[in-house]
Design a protein around this motif. Structure first.
Motif, PDB file in Angstrom:
ATOM      1  N   TYR A  12     -13.573  -7.691  -6.727  1.00  0.00           N
ATOM      2  CA  TYR A  12     -13.394  -6.702  -5.658  1.00  0.00           C
ATOM      3  C   TYR A  12     -14.397  -6.941  -4.530  1.00  0.00           C
ATOM      4  CZ  TYR A  12     -13.281  -2.089  -3.414  1.00  0.00           C
ATOM      5  OH  TYR A  12     -13.200  -1.061  -2.510  1.00  0.00           O
TER       6      TYR A  12
ATOM      7  N   VAL B  95     -13.162  -6.708   0.284  1.00  0.00           N
ATOM      8  CA  VAL B  95     -12.136  -5.780   0.758  1.00  0.00           C
ATOM      9  C   VAL B  95     -12.736  -4.597   1.509  1.00  0.00           C
ATOM     10  CG1 VAL B  95     -10.456  -6.357  -1.009  1.00  0.00           C
ATOM     11  CG2 VAL B  95     -12.154  -4.594  -1.471  1.00  0.00           C
TER      12      VAL B  95
ATOM     13  N   ASN C 252      -3.917  -1.576  -2.859  1.00  0.00           N
ATOM     14  CA  ASN C 252      -5.037  -2.434  -3.253  1.00  0.00           C
ATOM     15  C   ASN C 252      -4.833  -2.853  -4.705  1.00  0.00           C
ATOM     16  OD1 ASN C 252      -7.719  -3.327  -4.194  1.00  0.00           O
ATOM     17  ND2 ASN C 252      -8.430  -2.623  -2.199  1.00  0.00           N
TER      18      ASN C 252
ATOM     19  N   HIS D 259      -7.288   5.502  -2.059  1.00  0.00           N
ATOM     20  CA  HIS D 259      -7.013   4.888  -0.762  1.00  0.00           C
ATOM     21  C   HIS D 259      -7.074   5.929   0.358  1.00  0.00           C
ATOM     22  CE1 HIS D 259      -5.615   1.710   1.845  1.00  0.00           C
ATOM     23  NE2 HIS D 259      -4.643   2.488   2.298  1.00  0.00           N
TER      24      HIS D 259
END
Length: 373
Positions: free
Chosen positions: A15, A20, A122, A329
């Motif tokens: 990750y 990201v 994601n 999110h």
């Protein structure tokens, strides 16, 4: 037990490695943050998780020795589930249990990750949730049902569609799930689950009633007796000693209920915090439907211990992946960054601690992990 910490830590490492948190694509996502939809990510973790599940020892998981016993004794046709029987036939023909293990976990992971690929903003966050919520480890035991669960999960976006033809398509999907576990027949109730999010004034009192019912054995016993009277196989299976089976949540007590109360708190807060989604690129219909499914799942926990209810609850619990993926999110892109980040950290911290607790008490019988030799 170390391997169960290495896997989620690898996801967290990937990750941050993918950066990201820094990634933005203004042309496609209008400056929407924390979007990561790399197809190689799905493929990489599909291979890792498939190998991890397929190569585990026969005693890793409470129910897994039963599946190995079906293979050795060739008495699996009593399962009356054509999909599973077909896989067993192939494994017996080639005299290899590895074929059975690889096939069933291939199907399970294929449909779960296909659902994530289609609907998640994601991939890494969704896969991380898939593991720390122990949905992945559930399949170390109830593999037949989890294949059916994964099929329902994968095609949930069709169910929330407004097209009438899609309802017929979803009915055929239920028939597909029935090939692997007969409990899928109960999933017709998903057609009646509201597509719009339950109002907080309904959800919060419902959670309060659920918490009270959890500690009232008389109500639970009456419900249990009603269920086994109409459940056919389950009625025969638990016709003796129903009092012991339907005692107060079996071995579950206050400590086991506290994590459920925390989840109720998270859901209740989210109903107020996520009314505005700032035009994010998420399937809003699926988010609202998943929210309702999570509410139902938490309410069903008050009846935990009733076999038929437990079977049904597993189908609803898989919607946690969609719900929390979308919720995080939304929080990562929340207008008030401080509130969004604090609430997101609280959610992730809770699930990590809950993950560790369940491993420590070995709730699924998966510790220690051993290779099948």
């Amino acid at each position: 037990m170390l391997i169960y910490f290495i896997v989620p830590l690898m996801i967290v490492y990937c990750y941050f490695l993918s950066r990201v948190t820094m990634y933005r694509n203004s042309d496609r996502y209008n400056d929407e943050r924390f979007v990561a939809r790399n197809n190689s990510t799905i493929f990489f973790w599909f291979i890792i998780l498939l190998a991890f599940a397929s190569l585990k020892g026969e005693n890793v998981g409470v129910d897994y020795p039963m599946y190995y016993g079906f293979f050795l004794q060739e008495n699996y046709h009593a399962l009356l589930e054509p999909g599973i029987n077909f896989i067993y036939d192939i494994a017996v023909h080639f005299d290899s249990f590895y074929i059975f293990a690889a096939s069933v976990y291939f199907l399970f992971l294929f449909f779960i990750l296909l659902g994530i690929w289609r609907n998640s903003p994601n991939y890494l966050i969704s896969i991380f949730l898939f593991i720390i919520m122990h949905i992945y480890y559930n399949a170390f035991n109830q593999i037949r049902q989890l294949i059916a669960v994964s099929i329902i999960f994968c095609f949930a976006h069709i169910l929330v569609s407004n097209k009438k033809l899609d309802k017929l398509i979803y009915f055929s999907i239920l028939l597909l799930a029935l090939l692997f576990h007969n409990s899928a027949i109960f999933l017709f109730i998903l057609f009646f689950l509201p597509k719009k999010t339950f109002h907080p004034k309904v959800v919060i009192p419902l959670f309060v009633v659920t918490a009270v019912l959890y500690f009232i054995p008389s109500v639970k016993n009456q419900i249990g007796e009603l269920i086994i009277s109409i459940s056919g196989t389950y009625g025969e299976k638990y016709s003796q000693g129903t009092y012991n089976f339907f005692g107060v949540n079996k071995e579950k007590g206050l400590m086991q209920f506290i994590p459920v109360v925390i989840q109720m708190f998270i859901v209740s807060c989210s109903l107020y915090l996520t009314k505005s989604k700032a035009n994010l690129h998420i399937n809003d219909r699926l988010y609202q439907f998943s929210t309702n499914a999570v509410v139902v799942n938490l309410c069903l926990y008050s009846l935990a211990g009733i076999e038929a209810i437990d079977r049904l609850q597993i189908y609803f619990s898989c919607f946690n992946i969609y719900y929390y993926s979308y919720l995080l999110h939304i929080l990562f892109n929340y207008e008030n960054k401080l509130i969004g980040q604090l609430f997101a950290c609280f959610i992730v911290s809770f699930w990590i601690l809950y993950y560790i607790l369940r491993l420590m008490i070995n709730v699924h019988g998966v510790v220690p992990y051993k290779l099948f030799i």
